[in-house]
Design an enzyme around this catalytic site. Structure first.
Site, PDB file in Angstrom:
ATOM      1  N   THR A 177       0.912  -1.075  -0.182  1.00 59.00           N
ATOM      2  CA  THR A 177      -0.138   0.041  -0.066  1.00 59.00           C
ATOM      3  C   THR A 177       1.042   1.154  -0.082  1.00 59.00           C
ATOM      4  OG1 THR A 177      -1.424   1.344   1.484  1.00 59.00           O
ATOM      5  CG2 THR A 177       0.002  -0.283   2.525  1.00 59.00           C
ATOM      6  N   ASP A 178       0.344   2.238  -0.533  1.00 60.42           N
ATOM      7  CA  ASP A 178       0.898   3.585  -0.333  1.00 60.42           C
ATOM      8  C   ASP A 178       1.144   4.167   1.085  1.00 60.42           C
ATOM      9  OD1 ASP A 178      -1.781   4.252   0.063  1.00 60.42           O
ATOM     10  OD2 ASP A 178      -1.910   5.706  -1.633  1.00 60.42           O
ATOM     11  N   GLU A 179       0.248   3.525   1.995  1.00 57.54           N
ATOM     12  CA  GLU A 179       0.235   4.073   3.200  1.00 57.54           C
ATOM     13  C   GLU A 179       1.340   3.929   4.088  1.00 57.54           C
ATOM     14  OE1 GLU A 179      -3.580   3.253   5.351  1.00 57.54           O
ATOM     15  OE2 GLU A 179      -4.716   2.935   3.465  1.00 57.54           O
ATOM     16  N   TYR A 226      -2.070  -0.778  10.946  1.00 65.08           N
ATOM     17  CA  TYR A 226      -2.055  -1.445   9.488  1.00 65.08           C
ATOM     18  C   TYR A 226      -0.838  -1.053   8.770  1.00 65.08           C
ATOM     19  CZ  TYR A 226      -3.347  -2.057   4.636  1.00 65.08           C
ATOM     20  OH  TYR A 226      -3.361  -2.007   3.255  1.00 65.08           O
ATOM     21  N   SER A 227      -0.619   0.509   8.534  1.00 69.47           N
ATOM     22  CA  SER A 227       0.459   0.440   7.614  1.00 69.47           C
ATOM     23  C   SER A 227       1.873   0.097   8.230  1.00 69.47           C
ATOM     24  CB  SER A 227       0.571   2.235   7.310  1.00 69.47           C
ATOM     25  OG  SER A 227       0.613   2.793   8.530  1.00 69.47           O
ATOM     26  N   LYS A 240       2.157  -3.492   7.373  1.00 70.04           N
ATOM     27  CA  LYS A 240       2.303  -3.831   5.722  1.00 70.04           C
ATOM     28  C   LYS A 240       4.009  -3.137   5.536  1.00 70.04           C
ATOM     29  CE  LYS A 240      -0.080  -4.643   3.155  1.00 70.04           C
ATOM     30  NZ  LYS A 240      -0.302  -6.105   2.246  1.00 70.04           N
ATOM     31  N   TYR A 251     -15.314  11.230   8.497  1.00 65.09           N
ATOM     32  CA  TYR A 251     -14.471  11.598   9.925  1.00 65.09           C
ATOM     33  C   TYR A 251     -13.790  12.933   9.655  1.00 65.09           C
ATOM     34  CZ  TYR A 251     -14.066   6.268  10.334  1.00 65.09           C
ATOM     35  OH  TYR A 251     -14.144   5.233  10.232  1.00 65.09           O
TER      36      TYR A 251
HETATM   37  P1  NAD Z   1      -9.697  -7.710   1.676  1.00 64.91           P
HETATM   38  O1  NAD Z   1      -9.628  -7.358   3.258  1.00 64.91           O
HETATM   39  O2  NAD Z   1     -10.745  -7.398   0.756  1.00 64.91           O
HETATM   40  O3  NAD Z   1      -9.209  -9.311   1.523  1.00 64.91           O
HETATM   41  C1  NAD Z   1      -8.385  -9.863   2.340  1.00 64.91           C
HETATM   42  C2  NAD Z   1      -8.311 -11.315   2.082  1.00 64.91           C
HETATM   43  O4  NAD Z   1      -7.341 -11.979   2.652  1.00 64.91           O
HETATM   44  C3  NAD Z   1      -9.576 -11.896   2.491  1.00 64.91           C
HETATM   45  O5  NAD Z   1     -10.188 -12.909   1.261  1.00 64.91           O
HETATM   46  C4  NAD Z   1      -9.187 -12.743   3.443  1.00 64.91           C
HETATM   47  O6  NAD Z   1      -9.903 -14.072   3.709  1.00 64.91           O
HETATM   48  C5  NAD Z   1      -7.772 -13.132   3.318  1.00 64.91           C
HETATM   49  N1  NAD Z   1      -6.941 -13.165   4.531  1.00 64.91           N
HETATM   50  C6  NAD Z   1      -7.026 -12.700   5.645  1.00 64.91           C
HETATM   51  N2  NAD Z   1      -5.945 -13.077   6.378  1.00 64.91           N
HETATM   52  C7  NAD Z   1      -5.767 -14.395   5.809  1.00 64.91           C
HETATM   53  C8  NAD Z   1      -4.812 -15.681   6.365  1.00 64.91           C
HETATM   54  N3  NAD Z   1      -4.168 -15.232   7.631  1.00 64.91           N
HETATM   55  N4  NAD Z   1      -4.600 -16.302   5.509  1.00 64.91           N
HETATM   56  C9  NAD Z   1      -5.049 -16.566   4.436  1.00 64.91           C
HETATM   57  N5  NAD Z   1      -5.746 -15.311   3.971  1.00 64.91           N
HETATM   58  C10 NAD Z   1      -6.110 -14.427   4.684  1.00 64.91           C
HETATM   59  O7  NAD Z   1      -8.147  -6.987   1.197  1.00 64.91           O
HETATM   60  P2  NAD Z   1      -7.928  -6.250  -0.332  1.00 64.91           P
HETATM   61  O8  NAD Z   1      -8.729  -4.798  -0.023  1.00 64.91           O
HETATM   62  O9  NAD Z   1      -8.388  -7.051  -1.334  1.00 64.91           O
HETATM   63  O10 NAD Z   1      -6.332  -5.806  -0.072  1.00 64.91           O
HETATM   64  C11 NAD Z   1      -5.632  -6.988  -0.696  1.00 64.91           C
HETATM   65  C12 NAD Z   1      -4.152  -6.568  -0.531  1.00 64.91           C
HETATM   66  O11 NAD Z   1      -4.011  -5.127  -1.133  1.00 64.91           O
HETATM   67  C13 NAD Z   1      -3.751  -6.740   1.221  1.00 64.91           C
HETATM   68  O12 NAD Z   1      -2.514  -6.895   1.015  1.00 64.91           O
HETATM   69  C14 NAD Z   1      -3.781  -4.937   1.160  1.00 64.91           C
HETATM   70  O13 NAD Z   1      -3.002  -4.508   2.103  1.00 64.91           O
HETATM   71  C15 NAD Z   1      -3.474  -4.223  -0.145  1.00 64.91           C
HETATM   72  N6  NAD Z   1      -4.026  -3.080  -0.400  1.00 64.91           N
HETATM   73  C16 NAD Z   1      -5.370  -2.888  -0.355  1.00 64.91           C
HETATM   74  C17 NAD Z   1      -5.789  -1.628  -0.816  1.00 64.91           C
HETATM   75  C18 NAD Z   1      -7.189  -1.220  -0.867  1.00 64.91           C
HETATM   76  O14 NAD Z   1      -7.512  -0.030  -1.262  1.00 64.91           O
HETATM   77  N7  NAD Z   1      -8.058  -2.283  -0.735  1.00 64.91           N
HETATM   78  C19 NAD Z   1      -4.843  -0.284  -1.068  1.00 64.91           C
HETATM   79  C20 NAD Z   1      -3.437  -0.805  -0.754  1.00 64.91           C
HETATM   80  C21 NAD Z   1      -2.993  -2.184  -0.856  1.00 64.91           C
HETATM   81  P1  TYD Z   2     -10.851   3.647   4.170  1.00 69.16           P
HETATM   82  O1  TYD Z   2     -11.964   3.270   3.173  1.00 69.16           O
HETATM   83  O2  TYD Z   2     -11.133   3.134   5.646  1.00 69.16           O
HETATM   84  O3  TYD Z   2      -9.281   3.639   3.466  1.00 69.16           O
HETATM   85  P2  TYD Z   2      -7.977   4.033   4.196  1.00 69.16           P
HETATM   86  O4  TYD Z   2      -8.014   4.439   5.572  1.00 69.16           O
HETATM   87  O5  TYD Z   2      -7.057   2.955   3.919  1.00 69.16           O
HETATM   88  O6  TYD Z   2      -7.468   5.204   3.519  1.00 69.16           O
HETATM   89  O7  TYD Z   2     -10.904   5.259   4.374  1.00 69.16           O
HETATM   90  C1  TYD Z   2     -10.763   6.170   3.311  1.00 69.16           C
HETATM   91  C2  TYD Z   2     -10.855   7.480   3.830  1.00 69.16           C
HETATM   92  O8  TYD Z   2     -12.347   7.838   4.222  1.00 69.16           O
HETATM   93  C3  TYD Z   2     -10.018   7.687   5.037  1.00 69.16           C
HETATM   94  O9  TYD Z   2      -9.681   8.869   4.994  1.00 69.16           O
HETATM   95  C4  TYD Z   2     -10.823   7.413   6.189  1.00 69.16           C
HETATM   96  C5  TYD Z   2     -12.319   8.203   5.817  1.00 69.16           C
HETATM   97  N1  TYD Z   2     -13.553   7.400   6.078  1.00 69.16           N
HETATM   98  C6  TYD Z   2     -14.579   8.343   6.910  1.00 69.16           C
HETATM   99  O10 TYD Z   2     -14.559   9.530   6.480  1.00 69.16           O
HETATM  100  N2  TYD Z   2     -15.658   7.727   7.335  1.00 69.16           N
HETATM  101  C7  TYD Z   2     -15.874   6.238   7.404  1.00 69.16           C
HETATM  102  O11 TYD Z   2     -16.834   5.651   7.644  1.00 69.16           O
HETATM  103  C8  TYD Z   2     -14.617   5.370   6.738  1.00 69.16           C
HETATM  104  C9  TYD Z   2     -14.814   4.140   6.947  1.00 69.16           C
HETATM  105  C10 TYD Z   2     -13.515   6.376   6.180  1.00 69.16           C
END
Ligand code: NAD
Ligand code: TYD
Length: 359
Positions: free
Chosen positions: A140-142, A166-167, A170, A223
């Site tokens: 992630t960019d975080e 979280y970040s 990661k 938020y």
């Molecule tokens: P998600 O939470 O939707 O899915 C995560 C998946 O991992 C789920 O299917 C869950 O069952 C599985 N999982 C969790 N713990 C596990 C374990 N111990 N063993 C096996 N499987 C497990 O997440 P996502 O949004 O699809 O993100 C996928 C990846 O991309 C993550 O590594 C996340 O950090 C990264 N990422 C996501 C975003 C975003 O905006 N969603 C942005 C940047 C990076």
């Molecule tokens: P989120 O989707 O949780 O992603 P991330 O925290 O990984 O960026 O949140 C996106 C942005 O939206 C973040 O600045 C937090 C804000 N947010 C709200 O304002 N209200 C909400 O209920 C949620 C879930 C997020």
């Protein structure tokens, strides 16, 4: 090509989650690849999200945990993948604030287990397969921390400065991947992407949560002052970027992936309300539901990604505009109430009470 010298499948961890399932659906739909979906099916993982892959003879789902070394070893020796794409993680910042230990366990220890098993497997491969093998870690960019309004966007050499549990978890996993390449020579790829959005995203994240609440006439909890900025990447574009890196990326390199769509949270929510006003005029204006709530502790102000390296070196760029991507996303949620209903049962209600009850 005979089955014995056909290229091995891709083993995708976290394949039943939001991004993983998009990647699997795309690969099954657009390529001849065989896929092993490896997923523990936590609250965030849903086999239904795998769609047509579930009916394909090129796909298998292995329900197992990345922290279970024996299960990982067995999947590797049974299926002999040509690459691992590692997406499994605990992925929600607010949950990491309430319960950081699970994030360290899955994201750091789980990645360690996967790296160790991948290394042992890779070392035993015949020369040609060893040269072609890749371990692609999705991050992630975080990990880069928070930007000021006028700071340049994150690039691949920006120093890590994670601010949330979280970040931090990661960032820890990214450093392990880096070390396994430098110390042991494991051919790794690392991508750091911005906030994804699109169909099948669990409704705890900003966009699907707002859509779900708006459809039920419930408050839309913004938020703080709503001026935090995220760089939105359509999930299908992200999946294409992962495929480009996997096929053409250079081992040991990292690539930033962004959507070229920086938006303030409040603007995102207002735009969602406008789209819903058009789709559900009887309930307009949805913006009356916007409610400012107590800010997230340690809330990063701005993220922005400089994607010029992946654009220049691998020819990838985002294809979806934020406006069209958001409309497609809303339409998908309107068309798929069953999926939403299924994932919002049980634990979900407890989470909403825990995160929003005290705000
Ligand atoms: P998600 O939470 O939707 O899915 C995560 C998946 O991992 C789920 O299917 C869950 O069952 C599985 N999982 C969790 N713990 C596990 C374990 N111990 N063993 C096996 N499987 C497990 O997440 P996502 O949004 O699809 O993100 C996928 C990846 O991309 C993550 O590594 C996340 O950090 C990264 N990422 C996501 C975003 C975003 O905006 N969603 C942005 C940047 C990076
Ligand atoms: P989120 O989707 O949780 O992603 P991330 O925290 O990984 O960026 O949140 C996106 C942005 O939206 C973040 O600045 C937090 C804000 N947010 C709200 O304002 N209200 C909400 O209920 C949620 C879930 C997020």
């Amino acid at each position: 090509m005979s089955p014995s010298n056909a290229p091995g499948p891709l083993l995708i961890t976290g394949a039943a989650g939001f991004i993983g399932s998009c990647l699997v659906r795309q690969l099954i739909g657009e390529t001849r690849d065989r896929i092993v979906s490896f997923d523990a099916l936590t609250y965030a993982g849903n086999p239904q999200s795998l769609g047509q892959a579930l009916d394909s003879d090129r796909h298998v789902l292995v329900r197992a945990d990345i922290r279970d070394a024996e299960a990982v070893r067995s999947a590797l020796t049974t299926h002999r993948p040509r690459a691992i794409v590692h997406l499994a993680a605990e992925s929600h910042v607010d949950r990491s604030i309430h319960g950081p230990a699970e994030f360290i366990s899955t994201n750091v220890t789980g990645t360690l287990v996967l790296l160790q098993e991948a290394l042992a497997f890779w070392r035993e491969l015949p020369d040609a397969e060893r040269a072609a093998f890749r371990f692609h870690h999705v991050s992630t960019d975080e990990v880069f921390g928070s930007l000021g309004a006028d700071d340049p966007a994150f690039c691949e050499t920006t120093a890590y400065a994670p601010n949330s549990p979280y970040s931090a978890s990661k960032a820890g996993s990214d450093f392990l991947v880096r070390a396994w390449h430098h110390t042991y020579g494991l051919p790794t790829l690392l991508t750091n992407c911005s906030n994804n959005y699109g169909p099948y995203q669990f409704p705890e994240k900003l966009i699907p949560l707002m859509i779900a609440h708006a459809l039920e006439g419930r408050p839309l909890p913004v938020y703080g002052d709503g001026a935090n900025v995220r760089d939105w990447l359509y999930v299908e574009d992200h999946a294409r970027a992962l495929r480009a890196v996997l096929e053409r990326g250079k081992a040991g390199e990292t690539y930033n992936v962004g959507g070229k769509a920086e938006r303030r949270n409040l603007d995102v929510v207002q735009r969602l309300c406008e789209i819903l006003d058009a789709r559900r005029p009887a309930h307009a204006p949805h913006a009356r539901l916007i409610t400012f709530v107590k800010d997230r502790p340690g809330h990063d102000r701005r993220y922005a990604i400089d994607s010029s390296k992946i654009e220049r070196e691998l020819g990838w760029s985002p294809g979806e505009s934020f406006e069209s991507g958001l409309a497609r996303t809303v339409d998908w949620y309107l068309d798929n109430p069953e999926w939403v209903r299924a994932v919002r049962s049980g634990d979900y209600q407890r989470w909403i009470e825990r995160n929003y009850g005290a705000r």
